[in-house]
Design a protein around this motif. Structure first.
Motif, mmCIF file in Angstrom:
data_model
loop_
_atom_site.group_PDB
_atom_site.id
_atom_site.type_symbol
_atom_site.label_atom_id
_atom_site.label_comp_id
_atom_site.label_asym_id
_atom_site.label_seq_id
_atom_site.Cartn_x
_atom_site.Cartn_y
_atom_site.Cartn_z
ATOM 1 N N SER A 76 66.476 55.636 76.257
ATOM 2 C CA SER A 76 65.348 54.912 75.663
ATOM 3 C C SER A 76 64.087 55.774 75.621
ATOM 4 N N ASP A 77 63.950 56.716 76.553
ATOM 5 C CA ASP A 77 62.790 57.617 76.525
ATOM 6 C C ASP A 77 62.755 58.436 75.242
ATOM 7 N N LYS A 78 63.910 58.865 74.775
ATOM 8 C CA LYS A 78 63.965 59.648 73.540
ATOM 9 C C LYS A 78 63.539 58.783 72.352
ATOM 10 N N PHE A 79 63.967 57.525 72.341
ATOM 11 C CA PHE A 79 63.526 56.632 71.260
ATOM 12 C C PHE A 79 62.015 56.492 71.276
ATOM 13 N N TRP A 80 61.450 56.205 72.454
ATOM 14 C CA TRP A 80 60.002 56.000 72.524
ATOM 15 C C TRP A 80 59.243 57.283 72.240
ATOM 16 N N SER A 81 59.831 58.416 72.555
ATOM 17 C CA SER A 81 59.222 59.691 72.192
ATOM 18 C C SER A 81 59.143 59.824 70.668
ATOM 19 N N ASP A 82 60.252 59.545 69.984
ATOM 20 C CA ASP A 82 60.262 59.601 68.513
ATOM 21 C C ASP A 82 59.334 58.552 67.912
ATOM 22 N N PHE A 83 59.325 57.360 68.491
ATOM 23 C CA PHE A 83 58.469 56.276 68.005
ATOM 24 C C PHE A 83 57.002 56.679 68.116
ATOM 25 N N MET A 84 56.627 57.183 69.290
ATOM 26 C CA MET A 84 55.233 57.564 69.510
ATOM 27 C C MET A 84 54.840 58.790 68.693
ATOM 28 N N GLU A 85 55.796 59.610 68.334
ATOM 29 C CA GLU A 85 55.511 60.733 67.442
ATOM 30 C C GLU A 85 55.041 60.207 66.087
ATOM 31 N N GLN A 86 55.667 59.133 65.623
ATOM 32 C CA GLN A 86 55.249 58.513 64.365
ATOM 33 C C GLN A 86 53.886 57.828 64.534
ATOM 34 N N VAL A 87 53.662 57.198 65.682
ATOM 35 C CA VAL A 87 52.364 56.596 65.977
ATOM 36 C C VAL A 87 51.289 57.674 65.967
ATOM 37 N N ASN A 88 51.592 58.817 66.575
ATOM 38 C CA ASN A 88 50.629 59.922 66.629
ATOM 39 C C ASN A 88 50.286 60.450 65.241
ATOM 40 N N THR A 89 51.226 60.368 64.313
ATOM 41 C CA THR A 89 50.954 60.785 62.932
ATOM 42 C C THR A 89 49.806 59.953 62.367
ATOM 43 N N LEU A 90 49.829 58.660 62.615
ATOM 44 C CA LEU A 90 48.736 57.794 62.155
ATOM 45 C C LEU A 90 47.454 58.064 62.938
ATOM 46 N N LEU A 91 47.588 58.276 64.236
ATOM 47 C CA LEU A 91 46.405 58.484 65.075
ATOM 48 C C LEU A 91 45.711 59.816 64.796
ATOM 49 N N ASP A 92 46.386 60.713 64.121
ATOM 50 C CA ASP A 92 45.770 61.982 63.719
ATOM 51 C C ASP A 92 44.747 61.794 62.598
ATOM 52 N N SER A 93 44.777 60.651 61.945
ATOM 53 C CA SER A 93 43.893 60.384 60.816
ATOM 54 C C SER A 93 42.574 59.763 61.284
ATOM 55 N N ARG A 94 41.471 60.430 60.993
ATOM 56 C CA ARG A 94 40.150 59.888 61.346
ATOM 57 C C ARG A 94 39.885 58.595 60.581
ATOM 58 N N ARG A 95 40.320 58.571 59.331
ATOM 59 C CA ARG A 95 40.131 57.373 58.504
ATOM 60 C C ARG A 95 40.849 56.177 59.126
ATOM 61 N N PHE A 96 42.054 56.391 59.628
ATOM 62 C CA PHE A 96 42.813 55.322 60.272
ATOM 63 C C PHE A 96 42.045 54.779 61.474
ATOM 64 N N TRP A 97 41.518 55.674 62.322
ATOM 65 C CA TRP A 97 40.740 55.262 63.491
ATOM 66 C C TRP A 97 39.524 54.447 63.065
ATOM 67 N N ARG A 98 38.793 54.978 62.093
ATOM 68 C CA ARG A 98 37.570 54.328 61.625
ATOM 69 C C ARG A 98 37.869 52.931 61.072
ATOM 70 N N ASP A 99 38.915 52.814 60.251
ATOM 71 C CA ASP A 99 39.292 51.529 59.663
ATOM 72 C C ASP A 99 39.660 50.513 60.744
ATOM 73 N N CYS A 100 40.482 50.934 61.703
ATOM 74 C CA CYS A 100 40.931 50.021 62.766
ATOM 75 C C CYS A 100 39.763 49.551 63.620
ATOM 76 N N GLU A 101 38.941 50.497 64.037
ATOM 77 C CA GLU A 101 37.804 50.131 64.882
ATOM 78 C C GLU A 101 36.816 49.259 64.120
ATOM 79 N N GLY A 102 36.647 49.515 62.831
ATOM 80 C CA GLY A 102 35.771 48.688 62.001
ATOM 81 C C GLY A 102 36.276 47.263 61.871
ATOM 82 N N LEU A 103 37.569 47.075 61.985
ATOM 83 C CA LEU A 103 38.174 45.744 61.905
ATOM 84 C C LEU A 103 38.352 45.104 63.286
#
Length: 169
Positions: A76-103
């Motif tokens: 399950s650690d490998k799954f969560w590693s892959d899952f969080m890798e995809q999450v990190n792809t979104l978190l790399d975006s400043r626009r994504f952070w700004r939009d989420c925090e604005g909401l």
């Protein structure tokens, strides 16, 4: 007699050539192996199961993921590693952070839900923005899906946020 044996030899050569050609065609029509991460097969199976549930809580979403996780991942650690890798792809975006925090939402929690929606949704959110893509559904994404143990696979910048440093020892 010589002509008959010569003709039969020529026919055998023609037949052999036809067989070799037919085999060559068979080998070129084989399907290529998919290079997609196994996480996407887990998500693709878990999402429709979640969509038909009467209770749409995050714990049900996690159970749907766990139901299919072990078929594609031994650990399950490998799954969560892959899952969080995809999450990190979104978190790399400043626009994504700004939009989420604005909401009024935590970007890491929204990112988990977007990953659950699939790779096409990740691309769409990065291209068009959170509010435009998710609309009012973002209000459903205020809590996390993943277990706390999966936080170790988040980006280092996210781990340094106050809510993550107090829970890790």
């Amino acid at each position: 007699m010589e002509k008959i044996s010569q003709i039969s030899t020529e026919q055998n050569m023609v037949n052999n050539a036809a067989i070799v050609e037919a085999k060559a065609q068979q080998t070129t029509t084989r399907r290529r192996r998919s290079n997609a991460l196994p996480i996407w097969s887990v998500i693709a199976q878990a999402r429709p199961v979640f969509n038909v549930q009467l209770e749409k809580s995050n714990s049900v979403k996690l159970k749907c993921i766990e139901k299919f996780m072990h078929a594609a991942y031994a650990d399950s650690d490998k799954f969560w590693s892959d899952f969080m890798e995809q999450v990190n792809t979104l978190l790399d975006s400043r626009r994504f952070w700004r939009d989420c925090e604005g909401l009024g939402c935590k970007p890491e929690y929204v990112a988990e839900h977007v990953v659950f929606l699939g790779s096409a949704m990740i691309k769409k959110v990065l291209k068009e923005g959170v509010a435009r893509t998710l609309g009012s559904d973002i209000q459903l994404y205020k809590d996390r899906i993943s277990p706390k143990e999966a936080d170790r696979f988040l980006l280092e910048d996210v781990k340094r946020l106050p809510e993550h440093t107090t829970t890790q020892n």
